[in-house]
Design a protein around this motif. Sequence first.
Motif, PDB file in Angstrom:
ATOM      1  N   ALA A 593     -12.616   3.551   0.365  1.00 39.98           N
ATOM      2  CA  ALA A 593     -11.748   4.600   0.900  1.00 39.98           C
ATOM      3  C   ALA A 593     -10.721   4.921  -0.168  1.00 39.98           C
ATOM      4  CB  ALA A 593     -11.071   4.162   2.192  1.00 39.98           C
ATOM      5  N   GLN A 594     -10.355   6.197  -0.295  1.00 37.61           N
ATOM      6  CA  GLN A 594      -9.309   6.555  -1.233  1.00 37.61           C
ATOM      7  C   GLN A 594      -7.998   5.888  -0.815  1.00 37.61           C
ATOM      8  OE1 GLN A 594      -9.047  10.813  -1.558  1.00 37.61           O
ATOM      9  NE2 GLN A 594     -10.959  10.965  -2.735  1.00 37.61           N
ATOM     10  N   VAL A 595      -7.204   5.515  -1.820  1.00 38.20           N
ATOM     11  CA  VAL A 595      -6.003   4.717  -1.539  1.00 38.20           C
ATOM     12  C   VAL A 595      -5.017   5.442  -0.634  1.00 38.20           C
ATOM     13  CG1 VAL A 595      -6.199   3.372  -3.661  1.00 38.20           C
ATOM     14  CG2 VAL A 595      -4.943   5.534  -3.694  1.00 38.20           C
ATOM     15  N   ASP A 596      -5.107   6.778  -0.541  1.00 40.34           N
ATOM     16  CA  ASP A 596      -4.182   7.521   0.315  1.00 40.34           C
ATOM     17  C   ASP A 596      -4.769   7.807   1.693  1.00 40.34           C
ATOM     18  OD1 ASP A 596      -2.162   7.635  -1.538  1.00 40.34           O
ATOM     19  OD2 ASP A 596      -2.905   9.473  -2.472  1.00 40.34           O
ATOM     20  N   THR A 597      -5.956   7.281   1.976  1.00 39.57           N
ATOM     21  CA  THR A 597      -6.601   7.528   3.263  1.00 39.57           C
ATOM     22  C   THR A 597      -5.785   6.950   4.403  1.00 39.57           C
ATOM     23  OG1 THR A 597      -8.795   7.542   2.267  1.00 39.57           O
ATOM     24  CG2 THR A 597      -8.670   7.077   4.633  1.00 39.57           C
ATOM     25  N   THR A 598      -5.640   7.696   5.468  1.00 40.62           N
ATOM     26  CA  THR A 598      -5.037   7.182   6.710  1.00 40.62           C
ATOM     27  C   THR A 598      -5.890   7.673   7.870  1.00 40.62           C
ATOM     28  OG1 THR A 598      -3.559   9.089   7.074  1.00 40.62           O
ATOM     29  CG2 THR A 598      -2.719   7.263   5.715  1.00 40.62           C
ATOM     30  N   ASN A 599      -6.143   6.806   8.834  1.00 39.31           N
ATOM     31  CA  ASN A 599      -6.877   7.228  10.032  1.00 39.31           C
ATOM     32  C   ASN A 599      -6.682   6.208  11.144  1.00 39.31           C
ATOM     33  OD1 ASN A 599      -8.880   5.123   9.839  1.00 39.31           O
ATOM     34  ND2 ASN A 599      -9.886   6.316   8.220  1.00 39.31           N
ATOM     35  N   ALA A 600      -7.375   6.456  12.255  1.00 37.79           N
ATOM     36  CA  ALA A 600      -7.189   5.659  13.478  1.00 37.79           C
ATOM     37  C   ALA A 600      -8.061   4.420  13.505  1.00 37.79           C
ATOM     38  CB  ALA A 600      -7.480   6.524  14.698  1.00 37.79           C
ATOM     39  N   ARG A 601      -8.766   4.118  12.419  1.00 33.05           N
ATOM     40  CA  ARG A 601      -9.632   2.941  12.420  1.00 33.05           C
ATOM     41  C   ARG A 601      -9.190   1.883  11.411  1.00 33.05           C
ATOM     42  NH1 ARG A 601     -15.894   4.495  12.392  1.00 33.05           N
ATOM     43  NH2 ARG A 601     -15.349   5.293  10.325  1.00 33.05           N
ATOM     44  N   ILE A 602      -8.289   2.241  10.483  1.00 37.53           N
ATOM     45  CA  ILE A 602      -7.940   1.312   9.411  1.00 37.53           C
ATOM     46  C   ILE A 602      -6.510   0.806   9.586  1.00 37.53           C
ATOM     47  CG2 ILE A 602      -7.761   0.957   6.926  1.00 37.53           C
ATOM     48  CD1 ILE A 602      -9.660   3.298   6.521  1.00 37.53           C
ATOM     49  N   GLY A 603      -6.373  -0.504   9.569  1.00 38.82           N
ATOM     50  CA  GLY A 603      -5.073  -1.171   9.527  1.00 38.82           C
ATOM     51  C   GLY A 603      -5.087  -2.180   8.384  1.00 38.82           C
ATOM     52  N   PHE A 604      -4.354  -3.264   8.546  1.00 43.20           N
ATOM     53  CA  PHE A 604      -4.365  -4.292   7.493  1.00 43.20           C
ATOM     54  C   PHE A 604      -3.744  -5.579   8.018  1.00 43.20           C
ATOM     55  CE2 PHE A 604      -0.141  -2.504   7.146  1.00 43.20           C
ATOM     56  CZ  PHE A 604       0.669  -3.518   6.645  1.00 43.20           C
ATOM     57  N   ARG A 605      -3.984  -6.611   7.285  1.00 43.33           N
ATOM     58  CA  ARG A 605      -3.279  -7.893   7.461  1.00 43.33           C
ATOM     59  C   ARG A 605      -2.904  -8.383   6.063  1.00 43.33           C
ATOM     60  NH1 ARG A 605      -6.290 -11.455  10.936  1.00 43.33           N
ATOM     61  NH2 ARG A 605      -7.665  -9.709  11.435  1.00 43.33           N
ATOM     62  N   VAL A 606      -2.125  -9.426   5.995  1.00 48.00           N
ATOM     63  CA  VAL A 606      -1.680  -9.930   4.691  1.00 48.00           C
ATOM     64  C   VAL A 606      -2.152 -11.358   4.496  1.00 48.00           C
ATOM     65  CG1 VAL A 606       0.341  -8.433   4.495  1.00 48.00           C
ATOM     66  CG2 VAL A 606       0.533 -10.635   5.695  1.00 48.00           C
ATOM     67  N   VAL A 607      -2.165 -11.771   3.241  1.00 50.20           N
ATOM     68  CA  VAL A 607      -2.349 -13.179   2.891  1.00 50.20           C
ATOM     69  C   VAL A 607      -1.145 -13.611   2.076  1.00 50.20           C
ATOM     70  CG1 VAL A 607      -4.874 -13.046   2.901  1.00 50.20           C
ATOM     71  CG2 VAL A 607      -3.625 -12.670   0.777  1.00 50.20           C
ATOM     72  N   ARG A 608      -0.998 -14.904   1.958  1.00 43.97           N
ATOM     73  CA  ARG A 608       0.144 -15.465   1.211  1.00 43.97           C
ATOM     74  C   ARG A 608      -0.344 -16.601   0.349  1.00 43.97           C
ATOM     75  NH1 ARG A 608       3.388 -19.825   1.104  1.00 43.97           N
ATOM     76  NH2 ARG A 608       5.533 -19.976   1.740  1.00 43.97           N
ATOM     77  N   ASP A 609       0.095 -16.592  -0.900  1.00 43.54           N
ATOM     78  CA  ASP A 609      -0.239 -17.707  -1.792  1.00 43.54           C
ATOM     79  C   ASP A 609       0.538 -18.948  -1.374  1.00 43.54           C
ATOM     80  OD1 ASP A 609      -1.882 -16.061  -3.228  1.00 43.54           O
ATOM     81  OD2 ASP A 609      -0.413 -15.629  -4.806  1.00 43.54           O
ATOM     82  N   LEU A 610      -0.083 -20.109  -1.573  1.00 43.28           N
ATOM     83  CA  LEU A 610       0.561 -21.385  -1.236  1.00 43.28           C
ATOM     84  C   LEU A 610       1.090 -22.053  -2.500  1.00 43.28           C
ATOM     85  CD1 LEU A 610      -2.061 -22.767   1.308  1.00 43.28           C
ATOM     86  CD2 LEU A 610       0.035 -21.482   1.777  1.00 43.28           C
TER      87      LEU A 610
END
Length: 610
Positions: A593-610
């Motif tokens: 997906a293009q980095v500027d894409t926005t829609n009703a199906r895409i969200g996100f979560r994060v990870v964290r380095d330990l």
Amino acid sequence: MRGPLVVLLCCMVALGACRREAPQTGPVDPSGDGQVTISGDDLVIADLNWTPPPVRIEEGAEGDARARAAEALGDDDLHATPASAIPLYLALSAISGEERAAAAGLRRARIRLLALGTMALDEADTGDSIAGLRAAHEFAAVARFLAADDPDVLTYLQRVDESDRLWELNRAAERALDAGELGEDGGGALAGFRQAAALRPGQPRAMQGLAAVESALIRRAEVAGSEGDFQTAARWLAHAAEVRPGMQTVVDARQRIQRMRATRIQRLRDEGVAALPKINGVAQARQRLAEILTIAEPGDPVARDLRQRIDRAVHYGDFRPGQVFTDALEGGARGPQMVVLPHGGFMMGALPGDADAEDNERPRHAVRFERGFAMGVREITVGEFRRFVETTGYQSRAVRRGFSMAYDERTGNFLRRSNVDWRSDYAGAPAADTLPVLHVSARDAQAYADWLSAQSGRRYRLPSEAEFEYAFRNGTSERYPWGEGTPPQGSGNMTGALDRSPSGRRWGNAFAGYGDGHWGPAPVGSFRPNPWGVHDLEGNVSEWMGDCWHATYRRAPADGSAWINPGCRDQVIRGGSWASSPAQTRASWRALAQVDTTNARIGFRVVRDL
């Protein structure tokens, strides 16, 4: 009342300025070094010759001489002076008419002489008295003079010989002991004392000597233990256990050394744990662990604890696999809930024979994470994104351009709608704070992760697609988390044949016989997590990855890191959504997906380095 026998013997044998002597072998030193004290005046004179002192009996004084001899015999004054019983009886035996009385007196004197000699030998053997042994020799010389062939005298002389041998064995063993020649491998003090004990079982001096050897061996074991050489300590204790088998002293020593070992192991473990947070601390902790392993018994729990702590430090920092946590943010807020995923490896990409797989899911390749990482337990919610926007004033891509792609119930398609942004749900209506945030671009998601990093002082980022697939598979190698076919009820928010839209629409390509009760995203965490504690990887919303798009996995990183090309315009999305086909719900599915894409199906979560 008579005094001790040794004093009596000194007086009887007239040894000049005879006095009671201190014991020639003292007790075992309280320090435990196994030493005994040996006097320089412990030589036994083995001369068994005796010459009677001259006695002159005047004519007519025979009766007085007999009386004096009897009195001396009664006082145990047998031979030392002209006034002693035996010299008087010998003188009387040379006078005509006195032979019979003299012979009887000499017989009584010899019996008493042997009795006192036996007492002296007992004193020498059991009381460790050099004076007693010397007195016994003196008695032996007199008895030999009187009746060398008498059976009782011969028996006594043999006993004297044994006592001499016993004395010499003990004396030689004591000198070897003081010289440190313990004889654990043969000879030395141990052999000498054993010979003495065999010659006279239970003889105190020999028993004390054996105890001293045992004590010296124990002392060597304790010194070795104090230096951390427990292998040598065990060897010395094994030798000590053979000196006097079954004695509690060795058992007690073994317990003391075991405490030494435990104390040293605990100290090394504590030093290792203290080193872990420091620079080069893992190397120092490993050195301490190596020291522990040289002295610990197999399976030692303290060694196991330090090894586990080192492993955690190497792979998880201050965390442990499966640990759930949140980081504090500035102002007292908390970051998203994270779970620590285990380090390890997996085969990434489409399974052989997967008919739904595309070329971009190949080649299948090995990926290994040498360090664990933390992943968001749930997708980032509207409420969490709201805190970020309100704190920073950030304007997302959809806010700036004034529209996003939302679901249209009338047509059943996704259409561009104005005034739809992160505050909106899948259809463009105001979204509840518990729903996963939608209508965010890859850059919006990265901005949120950067803000979390600044707020917490920890490195937050978007997952790599290797991390996402690793968490998605959670140790399995199936196309779907549940294997194949229809998902078990409650598996997640996916397109099911039983789902219905508000106007009654159905999915044209869905999991047969499955329904989750939602048309559109469900509040995050509505369905059970996977075995590693992560929710909604296979459904609810697709998620932005940190990777740039690559058409295949050729030359992909093998360490699980994100595959990034500076300035790339297309990024990877992973994971099925509430509106994804079954093929798009597979573990290996990926799309661009293009980095500027926005829609009703895409969200996100994060990870964290330990």
